[in-house]
Design a protein around this motif. Sequence first.
Motif, PDB file in Angstrom:
ATOM      1  N   ASP A  29       0.795  -1.231   0.000  1.00 56.01           N
ATOM      2  CA  ASP A  29       0.000   0.000   0.000  1.00 56.01           C
ATOM      3  C   ASP A  29       0.829   1.284   0.000  1.00 56.01           C
ATOM      4  N   ARG A  30       1.664   1.474   1.015  1.00 58.35           N
ATOM      5  CA  ARG A  30       2.354   2.752   1.189  1.00 58.35           C
ATOM      6  C   ARG A  30       3.702   2.745   0.483  1.00 58.35           C
ATOM      7  N   PRO A  31       3.984   3.764  -0.370  1.00 59.45           N
ATOM      8  CA  PRO A  31       5.263   3.785  -1.084  1.00 59.45           C
ATOM      9  C   PRO A  31       6.469   3.945  -0.162  1.00 59.45           C
ATOM     10  N   ALA A  32       6.279   4.573   1.019  1.00 62.32           N
ATOM     11  CA  ALA A  32       7.403   4.790   1.934  1.00 62.32           C
ATOM     12  C   ALA A  32       7.680   3.579   2.815  1.00 62.32           C
ATOM     13  N   ALA A  33       6.770   2.601   2.831  1.00 62.14           N
ATOM     14  CA  ALA A  33       6.963   1.420   3.684  1.00 62.14           C
ATOM     15  C   ALA A  33       8.057   0.523   3.104  1.00 62.14           C
ATOM     16  N   GLU A  34       8.769  -0.163   3.978  1.00 65.83           N
ATOM     17  CA  GLU A  34       9.842  -1.063   3.561  1.00 65.83           C
ATOM     18  C   GLU A  34       9.378  -2.513   3.639  1.00 65.83           C
ATOM     19  N   LEU A 111       5.440  -6.832   8.129  1.00 69.17           N
ATOM     20  CA  LEU A 111       5.498  -6.677   6.681  1.00 69.17           C
ATOM     21  C   LEU A 111       4.519  -5.586   6.274  1.00 69.17           C
ATOM     22  N   PRO A 112       4.741  -4.943   5.147  1.00 68.26           N
ATOM     23  CA  PRO A 112       3.853  -3.851   4.735  1.00 68.26           C
ATOM     24  C   PRO A 112       2.417  -4.326   4.552  1.00 68.26           C
ATOM     25  N   SER A 113       1.488  -3.465   4.835  1.00 67.44           N
ATOM     26  CA  SER A 113       0.077  -3.805   4.628  1.00 67.44           C
ATOM     27  C   SER A 113      -0.252  -3.821   3.144  1.00 67.44           C
ATOM     28  N   GLY A 114      -1.221  -4.630   2.796  1.00 67.08           N
ATOM     29  CA  GLY A 114      -1.654  -4.707   1.396  1.00 67.08           C
ATOM     30  C   GLY A 114      -0.697  -5.450   0.497  1.00 67.08           C
TER      31      GLY A 114
END
Length: 435
Positions: A29-34, A111-114
Amino acid sequence: MPGADAPAAGRGVTASGVRPFSLVGVVWDRPAAELRGRAQVRTRAVGGEWTPWRELLPYGDEAPDPDSPERLAARAHGGTAPLWVGASDGVQARVRPEPASAADARPATALPSGLRLELIDPGEAAAPPPPDRAALRAFPARPVPTAGGVARTGGASAGAVPTAPGARPSAGASRKPPSGSSGTSAKPRPYPATRQPSPATPPSIRPSTPPSTPPSTPPSSALPAEVTKANAARYSAPRPRIVTRAGWGADEKIRETGHVYSKTVKVAFIHHTVTGNKYSCSEAPSLLRSIYRYHVKSLGWRDYGYNFTIDKCGNIYEGRSGGVAKAVRGAHTLGFNTDSMGVAVLGTFSTQKPPAKAVTAIAKLTAWKLGLFKRNPRGTTHLVSGGGNKYKRGTSVKLDVIAGHRDGFATECPGERLHEKLGSARKAAARLQGR
């Protein structure tokens, strides 16, 4: 794909019987998430066998700048680099979370959502636009005879009255032959729709070294701007052959309308696409269409990220739309997309040597494009960072005019083997500019 509560050993999902695809990636989902883990896939070729597990490499550093509308848009997502797998109809994917370190309080399973798998079908190339029939009617293939026997075509000579194709001339139409002709004995000549240079005429070639005798000092009446323009032209290079977006079949309906430009181009950042090297040059247009869809549809970017792309055979392709000779702002080097251009070589060159034709194409393209903005391929310049993991936002960074992606961001890109070839590319580009 595993969720945030997946065990450290990792979990996966199998999907067989899916629609054929040729490119695969993992997005969230979020571009800044790792993605704090290793994403891996194995695929089944159509009518063939399963491949070994292959890793999807990080991609967060090849992206729009942190504060750009393109990255802040609601549709923007994070993701891995895409992997070219060829025509496939089955896939397995897994993510193995990284173990937490003693200094990191976050759980190892975060882990990142989505998190989801993206399967990309390159689709067929867009059909070329139909011919402009009105223009074709205006310039007939064969001349139209007139009452005087002189050929009359879509383009009339001085003093003649043009007539519509197939129409009889009016009674008042001039039949006077052009000066120097022999009246009605003139031979009919078809009028070309577009004036083309004679194939026997060689292209203009500027000497690669300055003349032994320096040019005389311009007269005092010469304008400084004219002298500057002449000096700029001295360090120009011919434009190489570039396959247009229409040439590789870009679907212009999926990108955002309009374009974003910088004021100039100061640096050419060289990348590798990390999509793998198992492709043929005939497949390159399909590969570009797949990356284009992944950038726009999966990651939510406004257009294809790189300004130009080069395949293993040295073919150069137009990337982000807006004009190959203009300072189009791309999405290729996080923090340094302003006043730069991104050139990506199709493939992965961490351990594999890049083809010589691709390195030559880098030199030809950068010599021409940087020459338009009066840049010396062997020189250095400064860019201000928009934020990244190597330079804080607002930092003025000294860079080579032809730089590797790793020079502006802590990344392995463009691969060790390609990065070590940039010195020879700089020298070749400078020679092409006559330096």
